[in-house]
Motif scaffolding. Sequence first.
Motif, short mmCIF file in Angstrom:
data_model
loop_
_atom_site.label_atom_id
_atom_site.label_comp_id
_atom_site.label_asym_id
_atom_site.label_seq_id
_atom_site.Cartn_x
_atom_site.Cartn_y
_atom_site.Cartn_z
N LEU A 48 22.31 51.08 29.63
CA LEU A 48 21.30 52.08 29.98
C LEU A 48 21.74 52.91 31.17
O LEU A 48 22.42 52.41 32.08
N ALA A 103 21.16 41.34 29.77
CA ALA A 103 21.68 41.66 31.10
C ALA A 103 22.90 40.77 31.29
O ALA A 103 22.76 39.55 31.42
N LEU A 145 22.34 46.21 32.19
CA LEU A 145 21.36 46.10 31.12
C LEU A 145 21.89 46.87 29.92
O LEU A 145 22.23 48.05 30.04
N GLY A 172 21.28 51.49 34.59
CA GLY A 172 21.13 50.08 34.25
C GLY A 172 22.15 49.15 34.86
O GLY A 172 22.31 48.01 34.40
N THR A 181 17.39 55.40 29.38
CA THR A 181 17.35 55.19 30.82
C THR A 181 16.49 53.98 31.15
O THR A 181 15.72 53.48 30.32
N ILE A 182 16.56 53.55 32.40
CA ILE A 182 15.73 52.43 32.84
C ILE A 182 14.26 52.83 32.84
O ILE A 182 13.38 52.00 32.58
N ASN A 232 12.51 48.46 39.40
CA ASN A 232 12.62 49.70 38.66
C ASN A 232 11.43 49.94 37.72
O ASN A 232 11.53 50.72 36.78
N THR A 250 18.33 39.77 37.59
CA THR A 250 17.73 40.59 36.53
C THR A 250 16.24 40.80 36.79
O THR A 250 15.73 41.93 36.68
#
Length: 339
Positions: free
Chosen positions: A193, A176, A103, A196, A114-115, A149, A142
Amino acid sequence: MSEPLRLAIASKGAYEEATLRFLEGAGLSVWRPNPRQYVGRLSGIDGIEVLFQRTADIVQQVATGGADLGITGYDLVAELAGDDPEVLVVMEDLGFRRCELVLAVPESWLDVTTIADLADLAVEWKRRGRTLRVATKFPNLTREFLLRNGVHYFTLVEGHGALEVAPALGYADLIADLTETGVTLRENRLRVLEGGVILSAQACLIASRKSLCHASEKLERARIVIELIEARLRSRRYRLITANIRGHDEEDVVRHVTAHVATTGELGPTVARVYPKSGDTRSGWYEVTIIVPAHLLLEAVDHLRLAGSTGITVTSPDYVFDSRSFAFERLCRALEEGA
């Protein structure tokens, strides 16, 4: 004449070139009449055809039984086959065409690193009546990754061509996509990310349950391909060292050599007496041959030097066969379980 085993590989571009080099290194050279023909064969091995296909089509060919074996990206297998019982992963990592499905967001998104930040952003945008748009060619992987998450509010945008330009063109907010080095992402002002990485992938070998189940002749030809690939991959982990060492007798030399874990070899060193050109058989020289893990090579050489070795030579084996082919055994068990 029995039906040939069909091995599907990439039909063009860098993936085809890398696959052909890999197969040739494993002793499975591919002969193709001309670039416009999509059927070839393995040189020197009867009963095996090579089908040249698009990488994405290879998965489908194996799933339907149109091909018995296939070499393609694990990313495509995970995306297109998923839990399809007809597609069996024989070897997940063939050691080439490594990449990651990641990602990546615009560099201007300073507060999204971050995710977890992405999940918060999706919630915030949802409150404002806006939906996070993700451009990708891997919708299944994806979607599963985002939901797992905590990113629940998003829309997947089907990607065509170069996805890196999607945020700049405005038809997606992030992407993605696959990356090998990250250079293209950086050139388009995107960054991955933290947390990610959706999937780490590489070329893999897959097999068709439908076409190989109850096909003993095909299965035997598949064993040839699998055995050679497996032994070639295993050989990359080892080096063969030969050195001359002086000692009172074979046992004395063995004690010197095996005093360090790096020079114990797989089962132990092979020691043979050296008969000097001078004809003096009292000289007490012995030739030692050991197979060592590649990462212990210098430690092994240093220890042999301390033991008084001379003429140390190192070679790389072409193949390292085990007592049996574990990959082929796994394939046979999978076929039996699905029979």
